[in-house]
Scaffold this motif. Structure first.
Motif, PDB file in Angstrom:
ATOM      1  N   ASP A   1     -17.662  -4.213  32.619  1.00 56.32           N
ATOM      2  CA  ASP A   1     -16.702  -3.449  33.433  1.00 56.32           C
ATOM      3  C   ASP A   1     -15.376  -3.252  32.676  1.00 56.32           C
ATOM      4  OD1 ASP A   1     -15.612  -5.943  33.451  1.00 56.32           O
ATOM      5  OD2 ASP A   1     -15.404  -6.101  35.636  1.00 56.32           O
ATOM      6  N   ALA A   2     -15.413  -3.404  31.354  1.00 53.94           N
ATOM      7  CA  ALA A   2     -14.180  -3.328  30.558  1.00 53.94           C
ATOM      8  C   ALA A   2     -13.587  -1.913  30.544  1.00 53.94           C
ATOM      9  CB  ALA A   2     -14.476  -3.756  29.119  1.00 53.94           C
ATOM     10  N   ARG A   3     -12.264  -1.862  30.372  1.00 54.84           N
ATOM     11  CA  ARG A   3     -11.563  -0.601  30.068  1.00 54.84           C
ATOM     12  C   ARG A   3     -11.423  -0.519  28.556  1.00 54.84           C
ATOM     13  NH1 ARG A   3      -6.149  -0.938  31.282  1.00 54.84           N
ATOM     14  NH2 ARG A   3      -6.294  -3.197  31.393  1.00 54.84           N
ATOM     15  N   VAL A   4     -11.427   0.697  28.021  1.00 58.37           N
ATOM     16  CA  VAL A   4     -11.370   0.864  26.572  1.00 58.37           C
ATOM     17  C   VAL A   4     -10.243   1.819  26.193  1.00 58.37           C
ATOM     18  CG1 VAL A   4     -12.612   1.687  24.529  1.00 58.37           C
ATOM     19  CG2 VAL A   4     -13.875   0.528  26.354  1.00 58.37           C
TER      20      VAL A   4
ATOM     21  N   THR B   1     -12.774   9.005  32.598  1.00 59.93           N
ATOM     22  CA  THR B   1     -11.395   8.954  32.107  1.00 59.93           C
ATOM     23  C   THR B   1     -10.615   7.781  32.711  1.00 59.93           C
ATOM     24  OG1 THR B   1     -10.917  10.576  33.806  1.00 59.93           O
ATOM     25  CG2 THR B   1     -11.123  11.404  31.561  1.00 59.93           C
ATOM     26  N   ASP B   2     -11.115   7.201  33.811  1.00 59.37           N
ATOM     27  CA  ASP B   2     -10.415   6.032  34.352  1.00 59.37           C
ATOM     28  C   ASP B   2     -10.756   4.762  33.564  1.00 59.37           C
ATOM     29  OD1 ASP B   2     -13.035   6.161  35.270  1.00 59.37           O
ATOM     30  OD2 ASP B   2     -12.594   5.076  37.120  1.00 59.37           O
ATOM     31  N   ARG B   3     -11.733   4.851  32.669  1.00 58.08           N
ATOM     32  CA  ARG B   3     -12.080   3.657  31.880  1.00 58.08           C
ATOM     33  C   ARG B   3     -11.864   3.840  30.382  1.00 58.08           C
ATOM     34  NH1 ARG B   3     -17.756   1.296  33.194  1.00 58.08           N
ATOM     35  NH2 ARG B   3     -16.960  -0.392  31.897  1.00 58.08           N
ATOM     36  N   VAL B   4     -11.733   5.077  29.920  1.00 59.89           N
ATOM     37  CA  VAL B   4     -11.566   5.329  28.480  1.00 59.89           C
ATOM     38  C   VAL B   4     -10.344   6.197  28.246  1.00 59.89           C
ATOM     39  CG1 VAL B   4     -12.623   6.236  26.377  1.00 59.89           C
ATOM     40  CG2 VAL B   4     -14.074   5.345  28.187  1.00 59.89           C
TER      41      VAL B   4
END
Ligand code: NAD
Ligand code: TDX
Length: 337
Positions: free
Chosen positions: A27-30, A50-53
């Protein structure tokens, strides 16, 4: 708050494969830090949430920018995964300068930021740092094989590995290293061996084999490289090096003939071209430590099946590779290969 990874070179071939793998399995953000050189493309990140990368376009040797991006990485599980590099041997033979800048100064800049902020660091490297093996040697590379790089590319990668090891020992940076064999799969730049031949064959042009074609590479699917890196990030021991490979040794001649078969051509429908200066004869990885200590195994060990799927990807994604093809071939033409 989920963990946050800074992936350098995340708009390149292996970096973008790793970002996809992380999104699918954690569940990581990058945050991707990528200079978007000729080898990087925003297309490699299309369609990702786009909410995670987040993509930051910039240079890993830009100390102020690196400081800004690394300073927040202090949470449990936060890390830098360092994929950015100048990565093509042939280019390094014609202009080594960007290789010294990115592979050495860039790695140094990231390590200094990791040191200041106590950030976990994983360094992506290559089996080429060990030099070449004889074709009939019984041994493969292990974590204790002495360094013996042949090209400006592999020399700068070897130098970057040694910087990481020194920053672990002298400054206590929490780093791991991995040295992987030759990758193949979707989104690899058309300058590299397998995509060059696939896209040439699509265009009706004969594959180009350097020298005799007896040189051996140990092929692994980029997806398996990514799963191994995530395993090392999560379970690897600090300060350790892990070799990543999938028992995929093949001569270049065998690979070209397999591609010709897959693409419906005669197996002798290729040309020999002048050899690469200093061309390493054979690379081969012994992945025992990674398999036994961390329990990793490849999910795409069948090279012929992986290659067929890769051919299919390039057939379906001409819009992705077409803009790069003429420039890559013009460079090869100037170099007589
Ligand atoms: P690539 O050339 O496809 O991608 C490199 C990426 O780094 C590109 O997106 C480029 O824009 C970016 N980059 C280059 N210089 C930069 C800089 N100064 N600042 C920020 N970004 C920069 O390379 P790849 O094949 O994906 O290789 C990635 C890593 O994996 C490299 O460290 C390489 O040594 C290592 N590796 C590659 C293979 C292989 O077979 N391709 C095998 C083992 C290890
Ligand atoms: O047209 C070609 N014909 C040919 O015979 C090309 C482009 C290459 N070759 C040969 C040279 C090598 O023996 O194929 C083999 C593979 O060549 P590359 O794709 O250039 O890879 P290599 O030099 O082996 O390095 C790759 O694996 C290790 C990556 O580019 C590196 O980034 C990685 O570290």
């Amino acid at each position: 708050m989920s963990r946050h990874l800074l992936v350098t070179g995340g708009a390149g071939f292996i970096g973008s494969s790793f970002v996809r793998h992380v999104l699918a399995h954690t569940d990581a953000r990058v945050t991707v830090l990528d200079k978007l050189t000729y080898a990087g493309s925003t297309a490699n990140l299309h369609g990702l949430p786009t909410d995670r990368v987040r993509l930051v376009v910039g240079d890993i040797a830009d100390a102020a920018l690196v400081e800004e991006l690394v300073a927040p990485l202090t949470g449990e599980g936060d890390a830098i995964v360092h994929c950015a590099a100048e990565s093509h041997n042939d280019n390094s033979l014609h202009d080594p300068s960007p290789f010294l800048h990115t592979n050495l100064v860039g790695t140094f800049t990231l390590l200094e930021a990791a040191r200041r902020h106590g950030t976990r660091f994983h360094h992506i490297s290559t089996d080429e740092v060990y030099g070449e093996l004889d074709l009939d040697a019984p041994e493969r590379f292990t974590e204790t094989t002495p360094y013996n790089p042949s090209s400006p590319y592999s020399a700068t990668k070897a130098g970057s590995d040694l910087l990481v090891r020194a920053w672990v020992r002298s400054f206590g940076v929490r780093a791991t290293l991995s040295n992987c064999s030759n990758n193949y799969g979707p989104r690899q730049h058309v300058e590299k061996f397998i995509p060059r031949q696939i896209t040439s064959l699509i265009d009706g042009v004969r594959p180009r084999l350097y020298g005799t074609g007896e040189n051996v590479r140990d092929w692994i699917h980029a997806e398996d490289h990514s799963s191994a890196v995530l395993t090392i990030l999560e379970k690897g021991r600090i300060g350790q090096t892990y070799l990543i490979g999938a028992d995929g040794e093949r001569s270049n001649l065998e690979v070209v003939q397999l591609l010709l078969q897959l693409m419906g051509r005669e197996v002798d429908d290729f040309d020999h071209v002048p050899d690469r200066p200093g061309h390493d004869l054979r690379y081969a990885i012994d992945p025992t430590k990674l398999r036994e200590e961390l329990g990793w195994s490849p999910s795409c060990p069948d090279f012929a099946a992986g290659l067929a799927a890769t051919v299919d990807w390039y057939r379906r994604h001409e819009a992705w590779w077409r803009p790069q093809k003429a420039a890559a071939e013009a460079k090869y033409a100037r170099r007589g290969r």
